[in-house]
Each structure stands twice: as structure tokens, then as C-alpha cells.
Design a protein around this motif. Sequence first.
Motif, PDB file in Angstrom:
ATOM      1  N   GLY A  32     -76.776   2.542   8.644  1.00 43.76           N
ATOM      2  CA  GLY A  32     -75.665   2.255   8.040  1.00 43.76           C
ATOM      3  C   GLY A  32     -74.974   1.318   8.360  1.00 43.76           C
ATOM      4  N   GLN A  33     -74.748   0.954   9.522  1.00 44.23           N
ATOM      5  CA  GLN A  33     -73.991  -0.346  10.168  1.00 44.23           C
ATOM      6  C   GLN A  33     -74.584  -1.207   9.906  1.00 44.23           C
ATOM      7  N   ARG A  34     -75.959  -1.652  10.011  1.00 45.18           N
ATOM      8  CA  ARG A  34     -76.932  -2.573   9.646  1.00 45.18           C
ATOM      9  C   ARG A  34     -76.781  -2.887   8.188  1.00 45.18           C
ATOM     10  N   GLY A  35     -76.539  -2.313   7.315  1.00 44.71           N
ATOM     11  CA  GLY A  35     -76.476  -2.658   5.777  1.00 44.71           C
ATOM     12  C   GLY A  35     -75.100  -3.075   5.642  1.00 44.71           C
ATOM     13  N   ARG A  36     -74.161  -2.512   6.320  1.00 42.36           N
ATOM     14  CA  ARG A  36     -72.641  -3.133   6.119  1.00 42.36           C
ATOM     15  C   ARG A  36     -72.509  -4.525   6.738  1.00 42.36           C
ATOM     16  N   ILE A  37     -73.258  -4.540   7.891  1.00 44.93           N
ATOM     17  CA  ILE A  37     -73.124  -6.118   8.556  1.00 44.93           C
ATOM     18  C   ILE A  37     -73.765  -7.006   7.503  1.00 44.93           C
ATOM     19  N   HIS A  38     -74.765  -6.584   6.978  1.00 47.07           N
ATOM     20  CA  HIS A  38     -75.669  -7.475   5.902  1.00 47.07           C
ATOM     21  C   HIS A  38     -74.667  -7.866   4.792  1.00 47.07           C
ATOM     22  N   LYS A  39     -73.590  -6.784   4.415  1.00 45.95           N
ATOM     23  CA  LYS A  39     -72.593  -7.246   3.153  1.00 45.95           C
ATOM     24  C   LYS A  39     -71.720  -8.455   3.528  1.00 45.95           C
ATOM     25  N   GLN A  40     -71.524  -8.507   4.935  1.00 51.28           N
ATOM     26  CA  GLN A  40     -70.705  -9.579   5.370  1.00 51.28           C
ATOM     27  C   GLN A  40     -71.174 -11.150   5.246  1.00 51.28           C
ATOM     28  N   LEU A  41     -72.485 -10.995   5.183  1.00 55.92           N
ATOM     29  CA  LEU A  41     -73.283 -12.501   5.353  1.00 55.92           C
ATOM     30  C   LEU A  41     -72.658 -13.349   4.173  1.00 55.92           C
ATOM     31  N   PRO A  42     -72.527 -12.794   2.895  1.00 51.11           N
ATOM     32  CA  PRO A  42     -72.070 -13.894   1.874  1.00 51.11           C
ATOM     33  C   PRO A  42     -70.718 -14.468   2.037  1.00 51.11           C
TER      34      PRO A  42
END
Length: 224
Positions: A32-42
Motif C-alpha cells: 500500500g505504501q509503495r502504491g501511494r509513493i507512486h502517486k507522488q511521482l507526477p
Amino acid sequence: MYSYLLSVIPPMLLGAQCVLLLILLKGNICPGQRGRIHKQLPIIAILWLAISPLFWPLASVSVLIFVFFSQVKVSKTRESGPIWLLQLALGFAIAFILFFIIGSERPQGLFILAGMMFLGASFSHVLLLLARTRLQAFHRLLPVVGIVAAMLVSLAILWQTQYYSLNYLHKIIWSLAGCFMLVLAGIVGSTWHLFTNQTIQKLPPICGFMMSFAAMVGFAALLY
């Protein structure tokens, strides 16, 4: 006209990229944390794109991050995705920052390096809070890095002022003082949870980052 922003925004984004890539590669994070970090990349990619009109090759970093983002999940995922794209984007970003430093005077070069640490630590801290990560070590380490980097920023500013006349310094002295006050306020916001020994909340670090960013832009506009 706004070329001084190249001394502030790209180093900040590079610092944040380093932190996020380190976490994605080495961090002990759940799906879950990995996915949420991915969301910050844009967010980082959009900022690279926004600054690119001042130096068009910077857009290449944004493109690589967007391509990576298109290949990963933003929900629960154990897959790192094509991490080599982020590594390539980081390599491009480092090359551009080195280009800026080589083309600058020594005080400005120190300002860029210190800004990468100061704003990079603060911005990445905000992104981690938005991602709701439970990496407590980073919530302690990044504010401390910001304090050390703020000292280097102050040194770079004092070094740069040696090149200006007293008349010019008299004109900008209160503006410089205001920027230094914003730096101090930014540090207080970023470290509030450490000194109060309370559970970290989003608002103080976000406010601290905004004040730190305003201070660095002010320094760059006045001196670089």
C-alpha cells in the motif's frame, strides 16, 4: 527573466527524487505504501515540466518519470516497475545540476548544492506525509538534514554578499533579513514534531516547506 529559479527548483526536485528512489529501492515498505509513493511521482514530473521553459532539456526528466508512472500501479503493489526509468531520470537530473554548478560562480554553486539538501529534504518529507508512509526514521532524518543544509545556505549567501557594493546591500538588507526569518520559520515547521515529541501532522511540515521555498526563491532573486 526568471532564470534564477534554475538555482532553486531543479535542485529541490533532484533532492526529492533521490529520497523517493532510495525508499522504493531500499525501503521496507508494504504494497500500500509503495502504491501511494507512486502517486507522488507526477507531482515531481509536473514541476520538472513547469520549469523546463527556462531550460528545455529539463523536460526529458519529466517525460521519463511520466513513462515510469504509466507502467506502475498506484494501488497495493509489490512490483517496483521499470525502476531503471527512474534511475535514468535521476541521472539526467544530476547531469543538469552539475551543468548549472559548473556554469556558476563558487558561492552560487554552494547555494545550489545546499538548496538540493535543504529544499529536497523538506519537499520529500511533505511527499512522504502525503503518501502516509510509516517510515519514522525519515520523519526524523529529513528535518535534521534540513537544519544542516540551512547552515550551508546561510554560508553561501554570506559568501555571495562579499561580491556586492555596500549601496546595493543597504537596499536589500531588509529583504535578506526577511528571507533568513523565513528559513528559521521553515525549520521550526519541519522540526516541530521533534521538539514537541508529538505525533507528526501534515500541516507544520507543509507550512515549513512553503516558507523555506519562499526564502530560497527570495535569496535567488536578490543575489543570483
